[in-house]
Scaffold this active site. Structure first.
Site, PDB file in Angstrom:
ATOM      1  N   ASP A 131       0.698  -1.550   0.229  1.00 42.61           N
ATOM      2  CA  ASP A 131       0.381  -0.141  -0.316  1.00 42.61           C
ATOM      3  C   ASP A 131       1.214   0.949   0.079  1.00 42.61           C
ATOM      4  O   ASP A 131       0.508   1.997   0.698  1.00 42.61           O
ATOM      5  CB  ASP A 131      -0.695  -0.322   0.688  1.00 42.61           C
ATOM      6  CG  ASP A 131      -2.508   0.932   0.774  1.00 42.61           C
ATOM      7  OD1 ASP A 131      -2.110   1.511  -0.029  1.00 42.61           O
ATOM      8  OD2 ASP A 131      -2.794   1.417   2.249  1.00 42.61           O
ATOM      9  N   HIS A 174      -2.854   0.769  11.910  1.00 44.39           N
ATOM     10  CA  HIS A 174      -2.463  -0.497  11.812  1.00 44.39           C
ATOM     11  C   HIS A 174      -1.032  -0.878  11.622  1.00 44.39           C
ATOM     12  O   HIS A 174      -0.506   0.225  11.068  1.00 44.39           O
ATOM     13  CB  HIS A 174      -3.177  -0.671   9.932  1.00 44.39           C
ATOM     14  CG  HIS A 174      -3.177   0.059   9.611  1.00 44.39           C
ATOM     15  ND1 HIS A 174      -4.481   1.028   8.798  1.00 44.39           N
ATOM     16  CD2 HIS A 174      -2.427   0.499   8.402  1.00 44.39           C
ATOM     17  CE1 HIS A 174      -4.395   1.871   7.983  1.00 44.39           C
ATOM     18  NE2 HIS A 174      -2.765   1.320   7.630  1.00 44.39           N
ATOM     19  N   ASP A 274      -1.856   8.975   9.641  1.00 44.35           N
ATOM     20  CA  ASP A 274      -2.594   8.436   8.803  1.00 44.35           C
ATOM     21  C   ASP A 274      -3.889   7.484   9.329  1.00 44.35           C
ATOM     22  O   ASP A 274      -4.093   6.714   9.926  1.00 44.35           O
ATOM     23  CB  ASP A 274      -1.369   7.427   8.552  1.00 44.35           C
ATOM     24  CG  ASP A 274      -1.966   6.269   6.940  1.00 44.35           C
ATOM     25  OD1 ASP A 274      -2.166   7.197   5.733  1.00 44.35           O
ATOM     26  OD2 ASP A 274      -2.480   5.279   6.994  1.00 44.35           O
ATOM     27  N   GLU A 316      -4.583  13.099   8.959  1.00 47.56           N
ATOM     28  CA  GLU A 316      -5.122  12.790   7.800  1.00 47.56           C
ATOM     29  C   GLU A 316      -6.740  11.865   8.277  1.00 47.56           C
ATOM     30  O   GLU A 316      -7.013  10.652   7.987  1.00 47.56           O
ATOM     31  CB  GLU A 316      -4.339  11.970   7.019  1.00 47.56           C
ATOM     32  CG  GLU A 316      -4.612  11.960   5.959  1.00 47.56           C
ATOM     33  CD  GLU A 316      -5.100   9.780   5.508  1.00 47.56           C
ATOM     34  OE1 GLU A 316      -5.703   9.536   4.307  1.00 47.56           O
ATOM     35  OE2 GLU A 316      -5.094   8.554   6.382  1.00 47.56           O
ATOM     36  N   ASP A 386      -3.460  10.153  -2.978  1.00 45.70           N
ATOM     37  CA  ASP A 386      -4.406   9.337  -2.795  1.00 45.70           C
ATOM     38  C   ASP A 386      -5.336   9.940  -4.507  1.00 45.70           C
ATOM     39  O   ASP A 386      -5.765  10.514  -5.351  1.00 45.70           O
ATOM     40  CB  ASP A 386      -5.422   8.818  -1.888  1.00 45.70           C
ATOM     41  CG  ASP A 386      -4.517   8.489  -0.765  1.00 45.70           C
ATOM     42  OD1 ASP A 386      -4.001   7.946  -0.645  1.00 45.70           O
ATOM     43  OD2 ASP A 386      -4.244   9.123   0.209  1.00 45.70           O
ATOM     44  N   ARG A 510      -4.174   3.883  -8.719  1.00 44.09           N
ATOM     45  CA  ARG A 510      -3.493   5.822  -7.959  1.00 44.09           C
ATOM     46  C   ARG A 510      -1.863   5.574  -8.068  1.00 44.09           C
ATOM     47  O   ARG A 510      -1.476   7.154  -8.121  1.00 44.09           O
ATOM     48  CB  ARG A 510      -3.375   5.128  -6.051  1.00 44.09           C
ATOM     49  CG  ARG A 510      -4.979   4.935  -5.843  1.00 44.09           C
ATOM     50  CD  ARG A 510      -4.592   5.409  -3.752  1.00 44.09           C
ATOM     51  NE  ARG A 510      -4.549   4.043  -3.713  1.00 44.09           N
ATOM     52  CZ  ARG A 510      -4.177   4.491  -2.369  1.00 44.09           C
ATOM     53  NH1 ARG A 510      -4.920   4.958  -1.615  1.00 44.09           N
ATOM     54  NH2 ARG A 510      -3.783   2.441  -2.091  1.00 44.09           N
TER      55      ARG A 510
HETATM   56  C1  GLC Z   1      -4.207   6.386   4.046  1.00 39.65           C
HETATM   57  C2  GLC Z   1      -3.600   6.536   2.906  1.00 39.65           C
HETATM   58  C3  GLC Z   1      -3.753   6.178   2.299  1.00 39.65           C
HETATM   59  C4  GLC Z   1      -3.724   4.080   2.618  1.00 39.65           C
HETATM   60  C5  GLC Z   1      -4.256   4.378   3.631  1.00 39.65           C
HETATM   61  C6  GLC Z   1      -3.960   3.765   4.591  1.00 39.65           C
HETATM   62  O1  GLC Z   1      -5.560   6.744   3.472  1.00 39.65           O
HETATM   63  O2  GLC Z   1      -3.014   7.882   2.678  1.00 39.65           O
HETATM   64  O3  GLC Z   1      -2.725   6.000   0.760  1.00 39.65           O
HETATM   65  O4  GLC Z   1      -3.830   3.942   1.503  1.00 39.65           O
HETATM   66  O5  GLC Z   1      -4.074   5.275   4.366  1.00 39.65           O
HETATM   67  O6  GLC Z   1      -2.938   3.427   5.430  1.00 39.65           O
END
Ligand code: GLC
Length: 633
Positions: A131, A174, A274, A316, A386, A510
């Protein structure tokens, strides 16, 4: 409860520093207790004492130059709201190859006027797929191909020397399924099982699922993953290999408090929290934006205020307007939670206004935002790493006579290039067949018609598309906040379809807007008349003009005028020393504004052109033109 005695913890530190620490502790102790009380009512005093020990231990490790930075920030606590602040976000490898390579490119950022650099995840992730690095296996090591922790420290120092603050992601919802905590939990260690949400059968997961949305319905449907080794269902909001941490457990708080201070001691000045919205789970809800999320953030920030106050937090939280305010703190928490938050609604509304050629929904949606605490700052942006999710509120849409579902549908169609006359070249990301949601990937230049204009070779079309890209950035720079540029937008980089050739990226489009920095294109910024030159200098100029306008300090609230001519946005910003009126034509047609809509005298100068176009008659606004009116200095 009185502040703990920290003298024994600080023994041997210079007396001055001990006093500094104790002073901060006195100042923040009540905030720490009350924050912990909000999430862990029965354990708050004990947790607070543990966290103070963590703060003290990390303070002892804090290098002298960073202790000095703490003092500097104390002298100007609002440093991140100044109009000189401009952010830039990129992946370290795509921009500079390695961390040392990023250090070698710093002058490029300085030339653009950047003062804040967000390097996307670079702490050691699981092997791909990961990711884009948001699945961390080791928070105390750097991705092998980028360098070492020492390189990271060195880069932070280089950046600081050039007046650029380093931001890193703190992925705290996570960890990778391969993280040592997850491995121990899988092997049955009860202490580490407590770090995760693990269920013996589907009873509770099914009950939670009843109200949970899906983040990646396409490549990771559902929110739980069966783990063969531990015979349990593990909470995995994002991908199956991203295990959600259990923030109900104080031990998780201690781990992250220590990590936060440790990162600050490397010279990191801002942490991007995040996916912070997802931290705390509650049955019967969508498990986002729970009040405990804000209490935990406040507690962690308080620890940082005591140990390393140069560090700030950015949330975020890509959530609706009503849910966003608490990330910056409301009521007694005002200004105590995150220092910054992404202004996602602004981002979505810019795209919406440009597609619809109409600003009424923009005004309705943005006017609904309560004033934010004056010590906090919006992070304004047009694009990031994103996709764009069409976070259009049904109520806002209805208030201007639109149907929310249909408008979201229109925006997805428009930016996927499926709408008649659309020149956008986006890709549909994560189509959700149940809800009809279709998010969009694509670079700003491709979404705004530059890719299509270049393909058709139509010079007028290209001119308009460039104006449109600049206008969109002017709004981002002029709204008030810390503007964040996404790598490549300053050069109008188009979609990069090579991601399809990379097996680990091919199913995640993305990557179409996460290209490797083409330095040969960057070099063309010096070639007059090139596309790169026009966009770079347009943006660079606006950044330089902005830096000198006190009205653009992020502490000032933007007033959004009624959309008298729906094709034109008008913002008013009243700082103590300057009033500014901003005018943006979001359409490709010339517009006119009744004179009374621009509440400033004819003497007002457009700071971008240094012209004085105001007369007693209506104001004419060319296609995609911006005016930034201020009083002459
Ligand atoms: C946030 C990040 C994204 C990621 C997600 C999981 O939204 O910007 O890119 O997939 O977290 O960590």
């Amino acid at each position: 409860m009185s502040t703990p005695d920290v003298a024994p913890l600080l023994e041997g530190e210079p007396v001055h520093d001990q006093v500094v620490f104790e002073t901060r502790l006195k100042r923040y102790w009540p905030d720490l207790l009350s924050a912990l009380g909000g999430a862990y009512p029965d354990q708050a005093p004990e947790m607070a004492r543990r966290l103070v020990v963590i703060a003290a231990e990390n303070f002892r490790q804090r290098p002298a130059d960073l202790r000095l930075l703490d003092l500097r920030r104390h002298a100007d606590p609002q440093w991140f709201s100044r109009p000189q602040m401009v952010g830039y976000a990129t992946y370290a490898d795509l921009f500079g190859g390695t961390l040392a390579g990023v250090g070698e490119k710093v002058d490029y950022l300085v030339e653009l006027g950047v003062t804040y650099l967000h390097l996307l995840p670079l702490l050691k992730p699981r092997p791909a797929p990961n990711d884009g690095g948001y699945a961390v296996v080791d928070y105390r090591a750097v991705r092998d191909d980028l360098g070492t922790i020492d390189d990271l420290r060195a880069l932070a120092t280089v950046l600081r020397g050039k007046g650029i603050s380093l931001t890193l992601d703190l992925v705290l919802n996570h960890v990778a399924a391969e993280h040592e905590w997850a491995r121990a939990a899988r092997a049955g260690d009860p202490y580490f099982r407590g770090f995760f949400h693990m269920f013996a059968d589907r009873a509770l997961p099914d009950a939670y699922e009843a109200t949970l949305p899906q983040v990646f319905p396409d490549f990771a449907p559902g929110n739980f993953t069966y783990d063969e080794e531990s015979h349990s269902w593990v909470w995995t909001t994002f991908n199956t290999w991203q295990w959600d941490l259990n923030w109900h457990n104080p031990d998780v708080v201690y781990e992250f408090a220590d990590l936060i201070c440790w990162l600050a001691n490397l010279g990191v000045e801002c942490l991007r929290l995040d996916a912070i919205a997802f931290l705390f789970k509650r049955m019967g809800t969508n498990c986002q934006n729970q009040p405990e999320v804000h209490a935990i953030t406040q507690a962690l920030r308080t620890v940082a205020r005591i140990a390393a106050p140069a560090l700030i937090f950015k949330a975020e939280a890509i959530v609706g307007p009503a849910d966003l305010a608490p990330y910056l703190g409301v009521g007694k928490h005002a200004g105590k939670v995150s220092d910054m938050a992404y202004q996602n609604s602004l981002m979505v509304q810019i795209w919406s206004a440009l597609a619809a050629k109409d600003t009424r929904l923009f005004c309705a949606a943005l006017n609904r935002f309560p004033a934010k605490p004056p010590t906090t700052v919006w992070d304004t942006y047009l694009r990031c790493h994103d996709d764009i999710g069409w976070a259009i509120d049904d109520g806002d849409a209805a208030s201007v006579g639109l149907n929310g579902f249909e408008h979201r549908h229109f925006l997805a169609d428009y930016y996927a290039g499926l709408y008649p006359m659309s020149d956008a070249r986006g890709l549909v990301f994560q189509e959700n067949l149940e809800t009809g949601d279709r998010r969009i990937s694509g670079s700003a230049a491709s979404l705004l018609g530059i890719e299509a204009a270049l393909a058709s070779g139509d010079a007028d079309h290209l001119d308009l598309a460039i104006q449109r890209l600049l206008l969109a950035h002017h709004i981002v720079l002029g709204f008030g906040g810390l503007p964040l540029l996404w790598m490549g937008d300053e050069l109008a980089l188009r979609n990069d379809y090579h991601f399809l050739d990379v097996p680990d990226h091919a199913d995640d489009n993305r990557w179409v807007h996460r290209p490797r920095m083409p330095w040969e294109a960057a070099a063309r910024r010096h070639e007059p008349d090139s596309l790169e030159h026009r966009v770079w200098h347009g943006l660079r100029h606006a950044i330089a003009v902005r830096a000198a306008l006190p009205a653009l300090d992020a502490a000032v609230e933007t007033e959004i005028a009624d959309p008298v001519n729906p094709a034109v946005l008008v913002f008013v910003r009243r700082a103590p020393t300057q009033t500014m009126v901003e005018v943006y034509n979001v359409t490709d047609a010339p517009q006119s504004l009744p004179r009374w809509v621009v509440p400033v005298g004819n003497w007002a100068v457009d700071a971008l052109t240094e012209q004085t176009p105001l007369t007693d008659g209506p104001l004419l606004v060319a296609p995609y033109q911006t005016f930034w009116f201020v009083q002459p200095v």
